[in-house]
Design a protein around this motif. Structure first.
Motif: not given
Length: 118
Positions: A103-118
């Motif tokens: 996720l690249i936020y317009k305010s500057g930060p970057l987030a990294r997530l890992n997804c798994s099927r639920s």
């Protein structure tokens, strides 16, 4: 040797069908991660992020945040490798093969997530 080859081909076919980006059925994912900081300050803990992502029929995308807020991002691109989408707050890139969501936020930060099927 033939049996090992059949097993490998069967595994590849199963893997390919599991990660198909535009499948007919609704796909649900649980994603967990945090904001990635440029300079790590031990006194400041990274903000955890929990999302539930649903990719429905006809490329409809829905994201539910940990606090119950529901977002309906606009899909900008979806192919075998990557799904790109945008909201008012951030742009997102999900990689079908690895389950990584950025996720690249317009305010500057970057987030990294890992997804798994639920």
């Amino acid at each position: 040797m033939v049996q090992a080859t059949r097993l490998t081909v069967g595994s590849l076919i199963l893997l390919t069908t599991m990660v198909r980006p535009g499948g007919a059925a609704e796909q649900q994912f649980a994603c967990k991660g945090q904001v990635v900081q440029e300079m790590t300050n031990p006194a400041v803990q990274p903000r955890p992020i929990d999302l539930n992502v649903t990719l429905g029929d006809k490329n409809k995308l829905s994201i539910t945040t940990g606090d119950g807020k529901i977002l309906a991002p606009r899909i900008t691109s979806n192919n075998k490798i990557q799904l790109k989408f945008a909201t008012k707050e951030f742009a997102g890139e999900y990689f079908h093969y690895t389950g990584d969501l950025f996720l690249i936020y317009k305010s500057g930060p970057l987030a990294r997530l890992n997804c798994s099927r639920s």
